[in-house]
Design an enzyme around this catalytic site. Structure first.
Site, PDB file in Angstrom:
ATOM      1  N   ASN A  89     -12.037 -21.041  58.282  1.00 50.48           N
ATOM      2  CA  ASN A  89     -11.348 -20.123  57.289  1.00 50.48           C
ATOM      3  C   ASN A  89     -12.542 -19.881  56.301  1.00 50.48           C
ATOM      4  O   ASN A  89     -13.758 -20.346  55.469  1.00 50.48           O
ATOM      5  CB  ASN A  89     -10.470 -21.078  56.788  1.00 50.48           C
ATOM      6  CG  ASN A  89      -9.834 -21.388  57.558  1.00 50.48           C
ATOM      7  OD1 ASN A  89      -9.258 -20.194  58.653  1.00 50.48           O
ATOM      8  ND2 ASN A  89      -8.894 -22.081  57.260  1.00 50.48           N
ATOM      9  N   HIS A 106     -17.669 -19.466  59.260  1.00 54.79           N
ATOM     10  CA  HIS A 106     -17.177 -17.946  58.933  1.00 54.79           C
ATOM     11  C   HIS A 106     -17.773 -17.574  57.477  1.00 54.79           C
ATOM     12  O   HIS A 106     -17.300 -15.949  56.957  1.00 54.79           O
ATOM     13  CB  HIS A 106     -16.299 -17.536  59.686  1.00 54.79           C
ATOM     14  CG  HIS A 106     -16.110 -17.514  60.859  1.00 54.79           C
ATOM     15  ND1 HIS A 106     -15.285 -17.200  61.630  1.00 54.79           N
ATOM     16  CD2 HIS A 106     -17.372 -17.654  61.740  1.00 54.79           C
ATOM     17  CE1 HIS A 106     -15.249 -17.868  62.699  1.00 54.79           C
ATOM     18  NE2 HIS A 106     -16.157 -18.114  62.838  1.00 54.79           N
ATOM     19  N   CYS A 114     -26.833 -10.735  48.377  1.00 57.04           N
ATOM     20  CA  CYS A 114     -27.612  -9.351  49.181  1.00 57.04           C
ATOM     21  C   CYS A 114     -27.814  -9.566  49.776  1.00 57.04           C
ATOM     22  O   CYS A 114     -29.061  -9.996  50.752  1.00 57.04           O
ATOM     23  CB  CYS A 114     -28.167  -9.838  47.920  1.00 57.04           C
ATOM     24  SG  CYS A 114     -29.232  -8.003  47.376  1.00 57.04           S
ATOM     25  N   CYS A 117     -31.880  -9.232  50.088  1.00 56.54           N
ATOM     26  CA  CYS A 117     -33.065 -10.270  49.058  1.00 56.54           C
ATOM     27  C   CYS A 117     -32.634 -11.495  50.002  1.00 56.54           C
ATOM     28  O   CYS A 117     -32.980 -12.383  49.724  1.00 56.54           O
ATOM     29  CB  CYS A 117     -33.293 -10.098  47.504  1.00 56.54           C
ATOM     30  SG  CYS A 117     -31.995 -10.836  46.509  1.00 56.54           S
ATOM     31  N   CYS A 133     -27.239  -7.356  42.440  1.00 53.85           N
ATOM     32  CA  CYS A 133     -27.713  -8.594  42.477  1.00 53.85           C
ATOM     33  C   CYS A 133     -28.303  -9.547  41.806  1.00 53.85           C
ATOM     34  O   CYS A 133     -29.241  -8.350  40.951  1.00 53.85           O
ATOM     35  CB  CYS A 133     -28.423  -8.684  43.634  1.00 53.85           C
ATOM     36  SG  CYS A 133     -29.634  -9.941  44.216  1.00 53.85           S
ATOM     37  N   CYS A 136     -31.922  -9.655  42.292  1.00 52.87           N
ATOM     38  CA  CYS A 136     -33.171  -8.657  42.564  1.00 52.87           C
ATOM     39  C   CYS A 136     -32.385  -7.398  41.870  1.00 52.87           C
ATOM     40  O   CYS A 136     -33.108  -6.180  41.455  1.00 52.87           O
ATOM     41  CB  CYS A 136     -33.512  -8.267  44.279  1.00 52.87           C
ATOM     42  SG  CYS A 136     -32.483  -7.663  44.787  1.00 52.87           S
ATOM     43  N   GLY A 172      -4.419 -25.175  63.598  1.00 49.22           N
ATOM     44  CA  GLY A 172      -3.884 -23.899  63.437  1.00 49.22           C
ATOM     45  C   GLY A 172      -5.081 -22.490  63.596  1.00 49.22           C
ATOM     46  O   GLY A 172      -5.536 -21.720  63.264  1.00 49.22           O
ATOM     47  N   THR A 173      -5.677 -22.843  64.729  1.00 53.90           N
ATOM     48  CA  THR A 173      -6.298 -21.373  65.717  1.00 53.90           C
ATOM     49  C   THR A 173      -6.747 -21.030  66.916  1.00 53.90           C
ATOM     50  O   THR A 173      -5.939 -21.894  67.282  1.00 53.90           O
ATOM     51  CB  THR A 173      -8.152 -21.821  65.547  1.00 53.90           C
ATOM     52  OG1 THR A 173      -9.072 -20.927  66.439  1.00 53.90           O
ATOM     53  CG2 THR A 173      -7.887 -23.551  66.371  1.00 53.90           C
ATOM     54  N   SER A 174      -6.290 -19.532  67.123  1.00 55.03           N
ATOM     55  CA  SER A 174      -5.726 -19.326  68.257  1.00 55.03           C
ATOM     56  C   SER A 174      -7.305 -19.103  69.569  1.00 55.03           C
ATOM     57  O   SER A 174      -6.670 -19.069  70.619  1.00 55.03           O
ATOM     58  CB  SER A 174      -5.512 -17.750  68.227  1.00 55.03           C
ATOM     59  OG  SER A 174      -6.478 -17.106  68.001  1.00 55.03           O
TER      60      SER A 174
HETATM   61  P1  OAD Z   1      -5.471 -16.480  64.173  1.00 54.39           P
HETATM   62  O1  OAD Z   1      -5.116 -15.494  64.159  1.00 54.39           O
HETATM   63  O2  OAD Z   1      -6.297 -15.971  65.714  1.00 54.39           O
HETATM   64  O3  OAD Z   1      -4.914 -17.360  65.045  1.00 54.39           O
HETATM   65  C1  OAD Z   1      -3.821 -18.228  63.824  1.00 54.39           C
HETATM   66  C2  OAD Z   1      -2.904 -19.260  64.785  1.00 54.39           C
HETATM   67  O4  OAD Z   1      -2.912 -20.296  64.165  1.00 54.39           O
HETATM   68  C3  OAD Z   1      -2.479 -19.216  65.984  1.00 54.39           C
HETATM   69  O5  OAD Z   1      -2.932 -20.022  67.361  1.00 54.39           O
HETATM   70  C4  OAD Z   1      -1.234 -19.687  65.468  1.00 54.39           C
HETATM   71  O6  OAD Z   1      -0.406 -19.734  66.762  1.00 54.39           O
HETATM   72  C5  OAD Z   1      -2.003 -20.439  64.609  1.00 54.39           C
HETATM   73  N1  OAD Z   1      -0.740 -20.557  63.528  1.00 54.39           N
HETATM   74  C6  OAD Z   1       0.309 -19.735  62.439  1.00 54.39           C
HETATM   75  N2  OAD Z   1       1.176 -20.328  61.855  1.00 54.39           N
HETATM   76  C7  OAD Z   1       0.435 -21.644  61.665  1.00 54.39           C
HETATM   77  C8  OAD Z   1       1.325 -22.894  60.892  1.00 54.39           C
HETATM   78  N3  OAD Z   1       2.230 -22.192  59.841  1.00 54.39           N
HETATM   79  N4  OAD Z   1       0.472 -24.178  61.359  1.00 54.39           N
HETATM   80  C9  OAD Z   1       0.076 -24.385  62.550  1.00 54.39           C
HETATM   81  N5  OAD Z   1      -0.112 -23.373  63.035  1.00 54.39           N
HETATM   82  C10 OAD Z   1       0.051 -22.124  63.084  1.00 54.39           C
HETATM   83  O7  OAD Z   1      -6.604 -16.627  63.550  1.00 54.39           O
HETATM   84  P2  OAD Z   1      -8.054 -17.783  63.957  1.00 54.39           P
HETATM   85  O8  OAD Z   1      -8.116 -18.497  65.268  1.00 54.39           O
HETATM   86  O9  OAD Z   1      -8.441 -18.423  62.894  1.00 54.39           O
HETATM   87  O10 OAD Z   1     -13.355 -14.754  61.866  1.00 54.39           O
HETATM   88  O11 OAD Z   1      -9.852 -17.010  63.804  1.00 54.39           O
HETATM   89  C11 OAD Z   1     -10.356 -17.104  63.861  1.00 54.39           C
HETATM   90  C12 OAD Z   1     -11.293 -15.923  63.470  1.00 54.39           C
HETATM   91  O12 OAD Z   1     -10.946 -14.990  63.789  1.00 54.39           O
HETATM   92  C13 OAD Z   1     -11.494 -15.811  62.134  1.00 54.39           C
HETATM   93  O13 OAD Z   1     -11.734 -16.236  62.055  1.00 54.39           O
HETATM   94  C14 OAD Z   1     -11.386 -14.462  62.053  1.00 54.39           C
HETATM   95  C15 OAD Z   1     -11.130 -13.571  63.071  1.00 54.39           C
HETATM   96  O14 OAD Z   1     -11.550 -12.728  63.543  1.00 54.39           O
HETATM   97  C16 OAD Z   1     -14.099 -13.028  61.454  1.00 54.39           C
HETATM   98  O15 OAD Z   1     -13.081 -12.641  60.345  1.00 54.39           O
HETATM   99  C17 OAD Z   1     -15.142 -13.646  61.999  1.00 54.39           C
END
Ligand code: OAD
Length: 236
Positions: A89, A106, A114, A117, A133, A136, A172-174
């Site tokens: 996040n 991330h 910047c 620089c 910036c 610079c 909380g990550t997909s």
């Molecule tokens: P995603 O939007 O891909 O996934 C969010 C996850 O959170 C999903 O698996 C949901 O099931 C889960 N979720 C949603 N609400 C929730 C809740 N209340 N409690 C628990 N889980 C919940 O987000 P990320 O996996 O963080 O990168 O995405 C990874 C990266 O993709 C981000 O850092 C960003 C994005 O593109 C960049 O921008 C480089």
């Protein structure tokens, strides 16, 4: 005492009102990732990219940490071993909950970089292609965030933590974006137990020893209370 490495994603901040990326109505349903989260997008329309991140920054400034952020901060403060928190996040809700030592792989919405620089500074609430910036004087300011096609920050440090982890927890990550999605495998190969706490099964759910499904604001405080009680730290 055990070393715990935690990886958080957008789901941990969802209940603070910050949208996730890939859930229904998420950011990548409303914006084209190529336009706003790649170096090519920034090169072709920096004003659009700044507008996107200005809106994210405004959302972040009006959001508050939720029970999941607070529970993780409590774990960071009270766990008798080491807790390393790596987040994908770009918001600052872990810090505002009191989390010690957050690794922002991330980048950070509240920092500016910047492109000319490499100087970094506290981002103003609104940035534009004219933002100068302070080091610079050039007008090549961008948010200090990692875009697709760029290398995430502090990867060597994270790999060293995963190598020595006893427990790896993804929250909380997909599990769709690498290298973060590969951390469960790295930790497991290094001998760590692995746990996933999230709303819906992730893309890499089968690689975890255990998955618990539900909202982070409920799952995370319950897990933190459970693990602190196993370490003999009583509930306040
Ligand atoms: P995603 O939007 O891909 O996934 C969010 C996850 O959170 C999903 O698996 C949901 O099931 C889960 N979720 C949603 N609400 C929730 C809740 N209340 N409690 C628990 N889980 C919940 O987000 P990320 O996996 O963080 O990168 O995405 C990874 C990266 O993709 C981000 O850092 C960003 C994005 O593109 C960049 O921008 C480089």
């Amino acid at each position: 005492m055990e070393k715990i490495v935690i990886l958080t994603g957008a789901g941990v901040s969802a209940e603070s009102g910050l949208g996730t990326f890939r859930d229904a109505g998420g950011l990548w349903a409303r914006y084209d990732l190529e336009d706003v989260a790649t170096p090519q997008g920034y090169a072709s329309d920096p004003a659009l990219v700044h507008a996107f991140y200005n809106a994210r920054r405004a959302d972040c400034l009006s959001a508050e940490p939720n029970a999941a952020h607070r529970a993780l901060a409590r774990l960071g403060a009270e766990w008798p071993g080491e807790v390393v928190l790596v987040t994908q996040n770009i918001d600052d809700l872990h810090e505002r909950a009191g989390q010690p030592r957050v690794i922002h792989m991330h980048g950070e919405l509240m920092r500016a970089l910047c492109a000319a620089c490499d100087h970094r500074w506290a981002a103003p609430p609104e940035m534009s292609p004219a933002t100068a910036c302070p080091a610079c004087g050039g007008a090549a300011a961008r948010p200090d965030v990692v875009w697709f096609g760029e290398i995430p920050y502090r990867m060597d440090e994270i790999a060293a933590h995963l190598e020595r982890a006893d427990l790896f927890v993804a929250i909380g990550t997909s599990g769709t974006v690498y290298p973060a999605a590969g951390f469960v495998q790295e930790a497991a190969e290094a001998g760590a137990r692995t746990l996933e706490l999230t709303l819906d099964r992730s893309e890499v759910a089968s690689l975890f020893d255990e998955s618990r499904l539900g909202p982070a604001s409920a799952l995370v405080p319950a897990w933190v209370a459970e693990i602190l009680s196993t370490a003999g730290v009583s509930r306040r």
